[in-house]
Design a protein around this motif. Structure first.
Motif, PDB file in Angstrom:
ATOM      1  N   TRP A   1       0.823  -1.227   0.000  1.00 41.83           N
ATOM      2  CA  TRP A   1       0.000   0.000   0.000  1.00 41.83           C
ATOM      3  C   TRP A   1       0.852   1.269   0.000  1.00 41.83           C
ATOM      4  CZ3 TRP A   1      -0.006   3.668   3.951  1.00 41.83           C
ATOM      5  CH2 TRP A   1       0.649   3.297   5.130  1.00 41.83           C
ATOM      6  N   ARG A   2       2.042   1.174   0.643  1.00 37.76           N
ATOM      7  CA  ARG A   2       2.916   2.356   0.700  1.00 37.76           C
ATOM      8  C   ARG A   2       3.484   2.694  -0.672  1.00 37.76           C
ATOM      9  NH1 ARG A   2       4.383   0.047   6.196  1.00 37.76           N
ATOM     10  NH2 ARG A   2       4.417  -1.798   4.890  1.00 37.76           N
ATOM     11  N   ASP A   3       3.650   1.673  -1.526  1.00 36.13           N
ATOM     12  CA  ASP A   3       4.249   1.890  -2.841  1.00 36.13           C
ATOM     13  C   ASP A   3       3.288   2.554  -3.821  1.00 36.13           C
ATOM     14  OD1 ASP A   3       6.677   0.750  -2.113  1.00 36.13           O
ATOM     15  OD2 ASP A   3       5.932  -1.274  -2.538  1.00 36.13           O
ATOM     16  N   VAL A   4       1.978   2.307  -3.647  1.00 37.40           N
ATOM     17  CA  VAL A   4       1.024   2.787  -4.677  1.00 37.40           C
ATOM     18  C   VAL A   4       1.104   4.309  -4.873  1.00 37.40           C
ATOM     19  CG1 VAL A   4      -1.401   2.867  -5.357  1.00 37.40           C
ATOM     20  CG2 VAL A   4      -0.472   0.776  -4.319  1.00 37.40           C
ATOM     21  N   PRO A   5       0.993   5.199  -3.889  1.00 35.24           N
ATOM     22  CA  PRO A   5       0.679   4.966  -2.492  1.00 35.24           C
ATOM     23  C   PRO A   5      -0.829   5.083  -2.208  1.00 35.24           C
ATOM     24  CG  PRO A   5       1.320   7.251  -2.803  1.00 35.24           C
ATOM     25  CD  PRO A   5       1.325   6.601  -4.176  1.00 35.24           C
ATOM     26  N   LEU A   6      -1.247   4.381  -1.104  1.00 33.50           N
ATOM     27  CA  LEU A   6      -2.592   4.558  -0.567  1.00 33.50           C
ATOM     28  C   LEU A   6      -2.488   5.412   0.692  1.00 33.50           C
ATOM     29  CD1 LEU A   6      -4.017   0.940  -0.983  1.00 33.50           C
ATOM     30  CD2 LEU A   6      -4.285   2.912  -2.512  1.00 33.50           C
ATOM     31  N   ALA A   7      -3.599   5.972   1.100  1.00 34.67           N
ATOM     32  CA  ALA A   7      -3.585   6.902   2.241  1.00 34.67           C
ATOM     33  C   ALA A   7      -3.454   6.174   3.574  1.00 34.67           C
ATOM     34  CB  ALA A   7      -4.855   7.743   2.232  1.00 34.67           C
TER      35      ALA A   7
ATOM     36  N   THR B   1      -8.253  -2.885  -7.477  1.00 32.74           N
ATOM     37  CA  THR B   1      -6.993  -3.578  -7.198  1.00 32.74           C
ATOM     38  C   THR B   1      -5.880  -2.611  -7.599  1.00 32.74           C
ATOM     39  OG1 THR B   1      -7.989  -5.730  -7.526  1.00 32.74           O
ATOM     40  CG2 THR B   1      -5.590  -5.610  -7.715  1.00 32.74           C
ATOM     41  N   CYS B   2      -4.983  -2.350  -6.645  1.00 31.35           N
ATOM     42  CA  CYS B   2      -4.011  -1.268  -6.844  1.00 31.35           C
ATOM     43  C   CYS B   2      -2.582  -1.785  -6.914  1.00 31.35           C
ATOM     44  CB  CYS B   2      -4.124  -0.257  -5.700  1.00 31.35           C
ATOM     45  SG  CYS B   2      -5.735   0.541  -5.673  1.00 31.35           S
ATOM     46  N   SER B   3      -1.747  -1.036  -7.606  1.00 33.46           N
ATOM     47  CA  SER B   3      -0.316  -1.357  -7.660  1.00 33.46           C
ATOM     48  C   SER B   3       0.417  -0.103  -8.137  1.00 33.46           C
ATOM     49  CB  SER B   3      -0.036  -2.511  -8.629  1.00 33.46           C
ATOM     50  OG  SER B   3      -0.338  -2.111  -9.957  1.00 33.46           O
TER      51      SER B   3
ATOM     52  N   PRO C   1       1.072   5.340  -9.927  1.00 33.13           N
ATOM     53  CA  PRO C   1      -0.031   4.697  -9.197  1.00 33.13           C
ATOM     54  C   PRO C   1      -1.201   4.267 -10.086  1.00 33.13           C
ATOM     55  CG  PRO C   1      -0.028   7.089  -8.828  1.00 33.13           C
ATOM     56  CD  PRO C   1       1.120   6.798  -9.745  1.00 33.13           C
ATOM     57  N   HIS C   2      -1.662   3.040  -9.866  1.00 31.43           N
ATOM     58  CA  HIS C   2      -2.792   2.519 -10.648  1.00 31.43           C
ATOM     59  C   HIS C   2      -3.842   1.885  -9.756  1.00 31.43           C
ATOM     60  CE1 HIS C   2      -1.200   3.043 -14.715  1.00 31.43           C
ATOM     61  NE2 HIS C   2      -0.020   2.875 -14.140  1.00 31.43           N
ATOM     62  N   ALA C   3      -5.093   2.114 -10.122  1.00 34.21           N
ATOM     63  CA  ALA C   3      -6.222   1.436  -9.485  1.00 34.21           C
ATOM     64  C   ALA C   3      -7.059   0.848 -10.609  1.00 34.21           C
ATOM     65  CB  ALA C   3      -7.052   2.426  -8.673  1.00 34.21           C
ATOM     66  N   THR C   4      -7.275  -0.464 -10.567  1.00 33.37           N
ATOM     67  CA  THR C   4      -8.018  -1.118 -11.657  1.00 33.37           C
ATOM     68  C   THR C   4      -9.339  -1.661 -11.135  1.00 33.37           C
ATOM     69  OG1 THR C   4      -5.893  -1.806 -12.582  1.00 33.37           O
ATOM     70  CG2 THR C   4      -7.862  -2.853 -13.494  1.00 33.37           C
ATOM     71  N   PHE C   5     -10.403  -1.388 -11.884  1.00 33.41           N
ATOM     72  CA  PHE C   5     -11.737  -1.900 -11.544  1.00 33.41           C
ATOM     73  C   PHE C   5     -12.155  -2.887 -12.634  1.00 33.41           C
ATOM     74  CE2 PHE C   5     -11.413   2.204  -9.558  1.00 33.41           C
ATOM     75  CZ  PHE C   5     -12.013   2.026  -8.321  1.00 33.41           C
TER      76      PHE C   5
END
Ligand SMILES: N[C@@H](CCC[C@H](N)C(=O)O)C(=O)O
Length: 280
Positions: free
Chosen positions: A126-132, A151-153, A158-162
């Motif tokens: 989560w720190r790499d994405v980063p997420l809050a 799903t994030c990476s 930063p990417h978030a995929t739905f």
């Protein structure tokens, strides 16, 4: 200052202005990037790429990536293929290493004029994405029942995929900006909407951070394949289908993601040096 030459290139319609600053250094301000990127009064692009001398002894060229809103990005898969093709063409070599602010990307010529880039490891913490806040990046709840969890990476960006049942039914113009600026994404995020259409085939459209809806997104395609494999929706290799063609993405067992796809040059031209006045 002389007019500044550029090449307008694209990867599957994800379009770039490429400026070569390897011999004559050039700094592009946020305002200049916005002016050049304007599709009515400028050249227009999703990303502006500045080539610079490499900082690492292991790299052949450094590539700076600016979005059309002027913000800097750590990765751009489609532009990386374009830059690789340009540098391979100049040098007659078969493989080179591209440097970005996120790291080194080895790349080589593939079959049928395509280019393969090792986009580096998909980062899943989560720190790499980063997420809050700490959470499992496999299922990130954004509070939109119509989309489900993201799903994030990080692919260097930063990417978030739905994953959605019908890509054509998604209102991306409404959801894209809302999700790009979601409170869980402190660095904003590139938002991918993906539909698995067959085993090993995924349709994708991406709302890009700093650029909006694009025709293709290379790092987004990498993030999507990784997300699909993590969710058990595909294996570790798939075709990612976008409006103007396809990318082949493979998530190797060592965590690196390989991207193969086409490149094209649309035209070349020169930019008014006044755009860069005071910054160089
Ligand atoms: N077009 C890209 C990604 C460009 C950068 C992105 N908008 C960001 O801000 O991270 C690609 O092909 O990967």
């Amino acid at each position: 200052m002389e007019p500044v030459p550029f090449a307008k290139m694209h990867g599957l319609g994800n379009d770039f202005v490429v400026i070569d600053g390897r011999v004559r250094p050039i700094r592009v301000s946020e305002a200049a990037a916005q002016a050049i990127g304007d599709r009515h009064t400028g050249v227009g692009f999703d990303q502006l790429i500045v080539l610079e001398p490499p900082q690492s002894a292991d790299a052949d060229v450094f590539m700076r990536i600016l979005n059309s809103d002027g913000s800097e990005a750590g990765a751009c898969g489609n532009a990386t293929r374009c830059v690789v093709s340009k540098v391979l063409g100049e040098s007659g070599r078969e493989r080179i290493v591209i440097e970005t602010i996120s790291g080194l990307l080895p790349a080589e010529r593939a079959a049928m004029g395509e280019i393969t880039v090792d986009m580096g490891p998909a980062r899943l913490d989560w720190r790499d994405v980063p997420l809050a806040e700490p959470m499992d990046t496999l299922a990130v709840p954004v509070g939109l029942p119509e989309l489900g969890d993201a799903t994030c990476s990080s692919m260097g960006n930063p990417h978030a995929t739905f994953f959605v049942p019908d890509l054509d039914a998604v209102d991306m113009a409404r959801l894209g900006p809302q999700l790009e600026h979601h409170r869980l994404f402190p660095a904003r995020a590139n938002i991918g909407f993906a539909q698995v259409v067959a085993p090993g085939r995924i349709r994708l459209q991406v709302w890009e951070r700093g650029a909006g809806l694009t025709l293709a997104c290379g790092s987004g395609a990498c993030a999507t394949l990784v997300a699909a494999a993590r969710r058990g929706l595909t294996g570790r290799k798939a075709e990612i289908l976008v409006k103007h063609g396809r990318l082949v993405i493979e998530w190797r067992e060592d965590g690196h993601v390989l991207m193969t796809g086409p490149v094209a040059t649309s035209f070349t031209g020169t930019l008014d040096p006044a755009l860069f006045a005071g910054t160089n």
